[in-house]
Design a protein around this motif. Structure first.
Motif, PDB file in Angstrom:
ATOM      1  N   HIS A 131       0.834  -1.202   0.000  1.00 58.73           N
ATOM      2  CA  HIS A 131       0.000   0.000   0.000  1.00 58.73           C
ATOM      3  C   HIS A 131       0.873   1.259   0.000  1.00 58.73           C
ATOM      4  O   HIS A 131       0.631   2.191  -0.777  1.00 58.73           O
ATOM      5  N   GLY A 132       1.891   1.267   0.848  1.00 57.92           N
ATOM      6  CA  GLY A 132       2.772   2.424   0.892  1.00 57.92           C
ATOM      7  C   GLY A 132       3.464   2.679  -0.433  1.00 57.92           C
ATOM      8  O   GLY A 132       3.546   3.820  -0.905  1.00 57.92           O
ATOM      9  N   ASP A 133       3.943   1.612  -1.053  1.00 52.25           N
ATOM     10  CA  ASP A 133       4.617   1.758  -2.347  1.00 52.25           C
ATOM     11  C   ASP A 133       3.663   2.245  -3.427  1.00 52.25           C
ATOM     12  O   ASP A 133       4.046   3.069  -4.283  1.00 52.25           O
ATOM     13  N   ALA A 134       2.422   1.782  -3.407  1.00 49.90           N
ATOM     14  CA  ALA A 134       1.445   2.202  -4.403  1.00 49.90           C
ATOM     15  C   ALA A 134       1.101   3.680  -4.250  1.00 49.90           C
ATOM     16  O   ALA A 134       0.959   4.405  -5.247  1.00 49.90           O
ATOM     17  N   VAL A 135       0.976   4.135  -3.011  1.00 51.09           N
ATOM     18  CA  VAL A 135       0.699   5.559  -2.774  1.00 51.09           C
ATOM     19  C   VAL A 135       1.868   6.417  -3.246  1.00 51.09           C
ATOM     20  O   VAL A 135       1.682   7.448  -3.909  1.00 51.09           O
ATOM     21  N   ASP A 136       3.090   5.986  -2.915  1.00 49.62           N
ATOM     22  CA  ASP A 136       4.275   6.737  -3.357  1.00 49.62           C
ATOM     23  C   ASP A 136       4.347   6.800  -4.879  1.00 49.62           C
ATOM     24  O   ASP A 136       4.687   7.845  -5.452  1.00 49.62           O
ATOM     25  N   ALA A 137       4.052   5.687  -5.539  1.00 54.16           N
ATOM     26  CA  ALA A 137       4.089   5.665  -7.001  1.00 54.16           C
ATOM     27  C   ALA A 137       3.058   6.617  -7.586  1.00 54.16           C
ATOM     28  O   ALA A 137       3.325   7.326  -8.571  1.00 54.16           O
ATOM     29  N   PHE A 138       1.880   6.668  -6.975  1.00 54.69           N
ATOM     30  CA  PHE A 138       0.835   7.583  -7.446  1.00 54.69           C
ATOM     31  C   PHE A 138       1.275   9.040  -7.290  1.00 54.69           C
ATOM     32  O   PHE A 138       1.136   9.846  -8.218  1.00 54.69           O
ATOM     33  N   LEU A 139       1.823   9.371  -6.122  1.00 53.77           N
ATOM     34  CA  LEU A 139       2.245  10.756  -5.871  1.00 53.77           C
ATOM     35  C   LEU A 139       3.419  11.152  -6.756  1.00 53.77           C
ATOM     36  O   LEU A 139       3.534  12.316  -7.155  1.00 53.77           O
ATOM     37  N   ASP A 140       4.282  10.180  -7.059  1.00 57.87           N
ATOM     38  CA  ASP A 140       5.445  10.466  -7.904  1.00 57.87           C
ATOM     39  C   ASP A 140       5.131  10.311  -9.387  1.00 57.87           C
ATOM     40  O   ASP A 140       6.030  10.462 -10.228  1.00 57.87           O
ATOM     41  N   LYS A 141       3.882   9.984  -9.697  1.00 55.10           N
ATOM     42  CA  LYS A 141       3.433   9.804 -11.083  1.00 55.10           C
ATOM     43  C   LYS A 141       4.220   8.695 -11.794  1.00 55.10           C
ATOM     44  O   LYS A 141       4.561   8.797 -12.967  1.00 55.10           O
ATOM     45  N   ARG A 142       4.513   7.623 -11.031  1.00 56.49           N
ATOM     46  CA  ARG A 142       5.161   6.445 -11.603  1.00 56.49           C
ATOM     47  C   ARG A 142       4.107   5.384 -11.915  1.00 56.49           C
ATOM     48  O   ARG A 142       3.052   5.364 -11.287  1.00 56.49           O
TER      49      ARG A 142
END
Length: 263
Positions: free
Chosen positions: A241-252
């Motif tokens: 979940h944490g990685d998915a949120v970071d990817a969304f915020l970083d537009k990855r």
């Protein structure tokens, strides 16, 4: 293994029923090998999804009638055999990993039941489904008395079981038995694409979702809300979940993405 093929690639296991001369009918040897394969998928954390399919243009013609005759006059042996089926079949239905049935050709009797044990059924356009038990004076097995009514509704399940008729691929899709139908040559790639996609999902989120869905029709709304609360609390704490949120915020690009249908 003599009656199935078991392969693992990129985190996706594939069980191929492999008795082509008998249209992959289930005999005692096959049930033992299926039990072994399901246990391997359950216990191996490197396996993230499972595809079940059949060899040579057939999924499974059902139980091997010739093999059944060996216990015809031995009720105790028949019941012992069915209890063995039930143990590994229950493991399959409650497997905390995605299970995709790729159905080409006939899925009759126990073969139909085996397909219904999967999370998703992808059919070829030449797939055929039949609860053929009434034709030989038997009762649906392989869990079909539980799974089929929950998919198509009670009255339609009664009609399919009582009539023992054949359900073609397009009707199977319209009834919700199959998610979609594709050309036979596209079936292996489509099933694997879906399995590969789900294998990239958070294993915790998938496990919790599947466990809740499997009991949702047995519980009331309040109970399911409580399960939702507990499950979501666990899911929020996972690294996925944490990685998915970071990817969304970083537009990855996300790690998990459902495969787009190819037209």
């Amino acid at each position: 293994m003599e009656t199935i093929r078991f392969d693992v690639a990129a985190g996706v296991a594939t069980i191929t029923l492999d008795r082509p001369q008998q249209k992959n009918a289930i005999n005692g040897a096959m049930t033992g090998e299926l039990a072994e394969a399901v246990a391997t998928v359950r216990d191996d954390d490197n396996i993230r999804a499972l595809v079940i399919t059949g060899a040579a243009g057939a999924f499974c013609a059902g139980g091997d009638i010739k093999a059944m005759l060996a216990n015809r006059d031995d009720p105790a042996a028949r019941q012992a055999r069915m209890r063995f089926h039930h143990r590994w079949l229950e493991q399959l239905v409650h497997l905390d990993k995605p299970v995709i049935a790729a159905v080409d050709g006939a899925a009759f009797g126990a073969g139909f039941g085996l397909a219904l044990a999967a999370d998703l059924v992808i059919a070829s356009t030449r797939a055929k489904f039949s609860m053929a038990f009434m034709k030989i004076g038997l009762v649906p097995d392989f869990g079909a008395l539980y799974t089929l009514p929950r998919i198509v509704g009670l009255q339609r399940a009664k009609e399919i079981i009582y009539s023992a008729r054949t359900v073609a691929a397009d009707e199977a899709v319209s009834l919700g038995i199959a998610l979609e139908a594709v050309e036979a040559e596209a079936l292996p790639d489509r099933a694997r694409a879906i399995a590969t996609s789900l294998a990239a999902a958070s294993p915790t989120a998938f496990m919790l979702s599947k466990r809740a869905l499997n009991v949702s029709q047995l519980n009331d709304f309040r109970t399911m809300l409580d399960m939702e609360l507990t499950s979501q609390s666990v899911a929020f704490a996972t690294p996925e979940h944490g990685d998915a949120v970071d990817a969304f915020l970083d537009k990855r690009p996300p790690a998990f993405e459902w495969p787009a249908r190819e037209d």
